[in-house]
Design an enzyme around this catalytic site. Sequence first.
Site, PDB file in Angstrom:
ATOM      1  N   GLU A  97       0.865  -1.199   0.000  1.00 30.16           N
ATOM      2  CA  GLU A  97       0.000   0.000   0.000  1.00 30.16           C
ATOM      3  C   GLU A  97       0.893   1.238   0.000  1.00 30.16           C
ATOM      4  O   GLU A  97       2.005   1.204   0.539  1.00 30.16           O
ATOM      5  CB  GLU A  97      -0.901  -0.028   1.259  1.00 30.16           C
ATOM      6  CG  GLU A  97      -1.883   1.102   1.432  1.00 30.16           C
ATOM      7  CD  GLU A  97      -2.759   1.382   0.209  1.00 30.16           C
ATOM      8  OE1 GLU A  97      -2.467   2.384  -0.457  1.00 30.16           O
ATOM      9  OE2 GLU A  97      -3.703   0.627  -0.070  1.00 30.16           O
ATOM     10  N   ASP A 147      -8.577   1.375  -7.503  1.00 32.03           N
ATOM     11  CA  ASP A 147      -9.162   2.651  -7.942  1.00 32.03           C
ATOM     12  C   ASP A 147      -9.690   2.526  -9.368  1.00 32.03           C
ATOM     13  O   ASP A 147      -8.944   2.142 -10.275  1.00 32.03           O
ATOM     14  CB  ASP A 147      -8.090   3.750  -7.895  1.00 32.03           C
ATOM     15  CG  ASP A 147      -7.589   3.959  -6.478  1.00 32.03           C
ATOM     16  OD1 ASP A 147      -8.274   4.610  -5.694  1.00 32.03           O
ATOM     17  OD2 ASP A 147      -6.499   3.430  -6.157  1.00 32.03           O
TER      18      ASP A 147
HETATM   19  C1  LIG Z   1     -10.070   2.220  -3.841  1.00 32.36           C
HETATM   20  S1  LIG Z   1      -8.890   1.827  -2.643  1.00 32.36           S
HETATM   21  C2  LIG Z   1      -9.424   0.203  -2.075  1.00 32.36           C
HETATM   22  C3  LIG Z   1      -8.844  -0.169  -0.747  1.00 32.36           C
HETATM   23  C4  LIG Z   1      -9.266  -1.542  -0.197  1.00 32.36           C
HETATM   24  N1  LIG Z   1      -8.801  -2.628  -1.036  1.00 32.36           N
HETATM   25  C5  LIG Z   1     -10.762  -1.638   0.011  1.00 32.36           C
HETATM   26  O1  LIG Z   1     -11.419  -2.353  -0.759  1.00 32.36           O
HETATM   27  O2  LIG Z   1     -11.262  -0.987   0.944  1.00 32.36           O
HETATM   28  C6  LIG Z   1      -7.471   1.406  -3.613  1.00 32.36           C
HETATM   29  C7  LIG Z   1      -6.194   1.401  -2.812  1.00 32.36           C
HETATM   30  O3  LIG Z   1      -5.131   0.969  -3.652  1.00 32.36           O
HETATM   31  C8  LIG Z   1      -3.979   1.719  -3.354  1.00 32.36           C
HETATM   32  N2  LIG Z   1      -3.114   1.686  -4.538  1.00 32.36           N
HETATM   33  C9  LIG Z   1      -3.419   2.137  -5.777  1.00 32.36           C
HETATM   34  N3  LIG Z   1      -2.405   1.927  -6.622  1.00 32.36           N
HETATM   35  C10 LIG Z   1      -1.423   1.346  -5.891  1.00 32.36           C
HETATM   36  C11 LIG Z   1      -0.113   0.919  -6.201  1.00 32.36           C
HETATM   37  N4  LIG Z   1       0.398   1.030  -7.438  1.00 32.36           N
HETATM   38  N5  LIG Z   1       0.640   0.393  -5.221  1.00 32.36           N
HETATM   39  C12 LIG Z   1       0.138   0.267  -3.954  1.00 32.36           C
HETATM   40  N6  LIG Z   1      -1.098   0.658  -3.606  1.00 32.36           N
HETATM   41  C13 LIG Z   1      -1.862   1.186  -4.556  1.00 32.36           C
HETATM   42  C14 LIG Z   1      -4.498   3.097  -3.005  1.00 32.36           C
HETATM   43  O4  LIG Z   1      -3.595   3.820  -2.197  1.00 32.36           O
HETATM   44  C15 LIG Z   1      -5.791   2.776  -2.283  1.00 32.36           C
HETATM   45  O5  LIG Z   1      -5.608   2.677  -0.887  1.00 32.36           O
END
Ligand SMILES: C[S@@+](CC[C@H](N)C(=O)[O-])C[C@H]1O[C@@H](n2cnc3c(N)ncnc32)[C@H](O)[C@@H]1O
Length: 240
Positions: A97, A147
């Site tokens: 994360e 996302d």
């Molecule tokens: C929409 S949130 C979903 C969080 C969690 N999985 C949930 O369902 O509640 C997407 C998460 O992916 C993380 N994220 C996006 N791209 C990433 C990357 N390349 N490496 C690590 N984390 C990433 C973002 O920081 C965010 O916290």
Amino acid sequence: MTTEHRPHGNGPSPNTETGPRPIRSYVIRSGRLTSSQRKAIDNYWQDYVIEYQTSPLALNALFHNKADTVLEIGFGMGDSLLEMAINTPSVNFLGVEVHKPGIGKLLHGIAEAGLDNLKVINHDAKEVLLNCFEDESLWKIQIFFPDPWHKKRHNKRRLIQDEFVQLLASKLKVSGELHLATDWEPYAEHMLEKLDTCEMLVNSAGPACYSASGDRPVTRFENRGKKLGHKVRDLRYVKS
Ligand SMILES: C[S@@+](CC[C@H](N)C(=O)[O-])C[C@H]1O[C@@H](n2cnc3c(N)ncnc32)[C@H](O)[C@@H]1O
């Protein structure tokens, strides 16, 4: 190998190479850490955070056992990952994360539960996957509610793209599983298309079909989507 300890740094290292800036799947939000998250980062970083490195990690040494490893990409605030790790002590979990408050919250949860089967990497998952794992080393990779990048001009920032799918598949053990979920229908269709065409993966539900969610805990983003009336779709693939 990076040995630097930077609990309050900005996460992934900047792009120091010349050439175009990489397209990131996230934006580092400047959200404040709660005092509990800050304390957890100060107190438990050394115990539970694996520093990003540019060579493969020795997974057995990380966890001091030979159990299989599940990698979760983008665990957000970490509630569902923590629940899984508590419920499945015979499996090792690694969460990746970039969002510091989520890291702090999860570190607090790991310490409170006294877990030795869950560790965290605070870095861009694309770089982590590329550099930190041998091919065919992971038993399962899960990406829940990545996302969606709704706007067409932002679709290129979605995590699930051809090259990344190849990388995901190559890091899975044969018979290992890739499990994704999303509440955004256009992204679900995009995922199906990208994953169904990967030669290393077989759709467990059959071509162009979504899977049951199984017994995974509901995530924070999933709850949010459900409240908005969104339908959740799971995609599950086995490495052939
Ligand atoms: C929409 S949130 C979903 C969080 C969690 N999985 C949930 O369902 O509640 C997407 C998460 O992916 C993380 N994220 C996006 N791209 C990433 C990357 N390349 N490496 C690590 N984390 C990433 C973002 O920081 C965010 O916290």
